[in-house]
Design an enzyme around this catalytic site. Structure first.
Site, PDB file in Angstrom:
ATOM      1  N   LYS A 151      38.726  43.914  41.361  1.00 31.85           N
ATOM      2  CA  LYS A 151      39.745  44.798  40.810  1.00 31.85           C
ATOM      3  C   LYS A 151      39.680  44.751  39.276  1.00 31.85           C
ATOM      4  CE  LYS A 151      41.994  46.219  44.551  1.00 31.85           C
ATOM      5  NZ  LYS A 151      42.106  47.651  44.919  1.00 31.85           N
ATOM      6  N   ASP A 178      36.446  48.165  41.521  1.00 29.60           N
ATOM      7  CA  ASP A 178      37.472  49.174  41.773  1.00 29.60           C
ATOM      8  C   ASP A 178      38.293  49.364  40.511  1.00 29.60           C
ATOM      9  OD1 ASP A 178      39.428  50.845  42.709  1.00 29.60           O
ATOM     10  OD2 ASP A 178      40.088  49.547  44.343  1.00 29.60           O
ATOM     11  N   GLU A 204      34.365  52.314  42.215  1.00 32.22           N
ATOM     12  CA  GLU A 204      35.408  53.029  42.951  1.00 32.22           C
ATOM     13  C   GLU A 204      36.497  53.527  42.004  1.00 32.22           C
ATOM     14  OE1 GLU A 204      38.464  52.149  46.687  1.00 32.22           O
ATOM     15  OE2 GLU A 204      36.858  50.732  46.222  1.00 32.22           O
ATOM     16  N   ASP A 227      38.807  57.307  45.868  1.00 28.52           N
ATOM     17  CA  ASP A 227      39.841  56.688  46.693  1.00 28.52           C
ATOM     18  C   ASP A 227      41.153  57.446  46.499  1.00 28.52           C
ATOM     19  OD1 ASP A 227      41.610  55.122  48.095  1.00 28.52           O
ATOM     20  OD2 ASP A 227      41.300  53.306  46.936  1.00 28.52           O
ATOM     21  N   LYS A 249      41.157  55.937  53.964  1.00 28.21           N
ATOM     22  CA  LYS A 249      42.174  54.966  54.360  1.00 28.21           C
ATOM     23  C   LYS A 249      43.152  55.680  55.281  1.00 28.21           C
ATOM     24  CE  LYS A 249      41.917  52.039  50.239  1.00 28.21           C
ATOM     25  NZ  LYS A 249      42.560  51.683  48.949  1.00 28.21           N
TER      26      LYS A 249
END
EC number: 5.1.1.-
Length: 333
Positions: A151, A178, A204, A227, A249
């Site tokens: 992250k 990400d 991402e 995303d 997701k």
């Protein structure tokens, strides 16, 4: 279809450690669980909602109550797609309908969905944003991990220190990062070459939702996954000019039904497919695991963040995840 009894429960999950992403820190996570019962069989679905869209437990519960009569009247999954928009409320009901259908038919969900018989798949394990030293320690702590996702926060200098420290600590693993919408377009000209140097294999959602057009024409040697920018099937159409990977997701798109449609459309457009999950128990992970059988990248570590999972649980072993038939959707009453 027979009439159903719908029950909605909520639970606050306590995280083992704070989760830090660009702009947010989480120490707890509230989920809802929908149960549909026809008197002989039941189906369950767990949803976390989507925090960046304000899709929280209260809003999910209210949305479900608004359609209670239609659901208890026995609607099917396709009717549900027309009744509710993408999001956690639809995800919880959709997954409950899948498990109920499996119990009624005596066939497991994977068979009803037309996917290969499930096998363990390599999943990424996520490192929350922290100091480079702490993140490197976390990477070492993921002893069995074959793939790690980092992250980042948009602080370019610090983020590159994080990546460098983790790669030094774990030269053996696949790495992805990400951005969680934390960067702006001008930063990518420095970020991407530095990631290439550290053998990062996936970037991402670097830019904010709504800024996707800035990625058009960007020649990145690292595939870029959408995303937050790709919520549902409707968003996949624009993806080829902006992203190379679609991150599906179920909480975003509204369930396994839509997730399967998104995967098929992404393939038709020549895009790679990724499945991710929000934080949740194994009950939320298992439907994503069905979809994972069709995916290039799997990020189903949501259950590893919480202090206490439900039983039976998905199994994390040797860097893989596996949801056995006893977790969800077995086809047994």
């Amino acid at each position: 279809m027979p009439k159903l009894k719908l029950d909605i429960a909520s639970k606050v999950l306590r995280l083992a450690n704070p989760l830090r992403v660009a702009g947010y820190t989480f120490e707890t996570w509230e989920v809802i669980v929908v149960t549909l019962d026809d008197g002989a069989r039941r189906g369950r679905g767990e949803a976390s909602g989507i925090y960046f869209l304000g899709d929280d437990a209260a809003n999910m519960r209210a949305a479900i109550e608004d359609v209670r009569a239609a659901v208890e009247g026995g609607l099917d999954r396709e009717a549900l797609r027309s009744l509710l928009p993408p999001g956690g409320a639809r995800n919880a009901i959709d997954c409950a309908l899948w498990e109920l259908e499996a119990a009624r038919s005596g066939k497991p969900v994977w068979q009803l969905a037309g996917v290969p018989q499930p096998r363990p798949v390599v999943t990424t394990f996520t490192l929350s944003a922290d100091t480079p030293i702490e993140m490197a320690r976390g990477a070492v702590g993921y002893v069995d991990a074959r793939a790690i996702k980092i992250k980042l926060t948009g602080d370019l200098a610090l983020d590159l220190q994080r990546v460098h420290a983790i790669r030094a600590a774990r030269p053996d693993v696949w790495l992805g990062v990400d951005g969680n919408q934390g960067f702006v377009r001008d930063q990518l000209d420095a970020l991407i070459p530095a990631l290439v140097e550290q053998r990062v294999s996936l970037l991402e959602q670097p830019l904010a939702r709504g800024e996707e057009a800035a990625l058009e024409g960007l020649a990145s040697p690292i595939p870029i996954a959408g995303d937050e920018s790709i919520v549902s099937l409707a968003d996949v159409t624009a993806a080829p000019s902006q992203f190379q990977i679609v991150n599906i997701k179920l909480d975003k798109c509204g369930g396994l039904t839509e997730g399967l449609l998104m995967a098929a459309e992404a393939r038709r457009l020549g895009l790679g497919v990724m499945v991710g999950t929000m934080i949740g128990t194994s009950l939320a992970t298992a439907p994503g695991f069905v979809l994972a059988q069709l995916c290039d990248f799997v990020d189903l570590d949501g259950a590893t963040f919480i202090v206490e999972d439900r039983l039976p649980s998905v199994a994390y072993r040797d860097g893989t995840v596996f949801a056995g038939p006893d977790v969800w959707g077995s086809g047994r009453p």
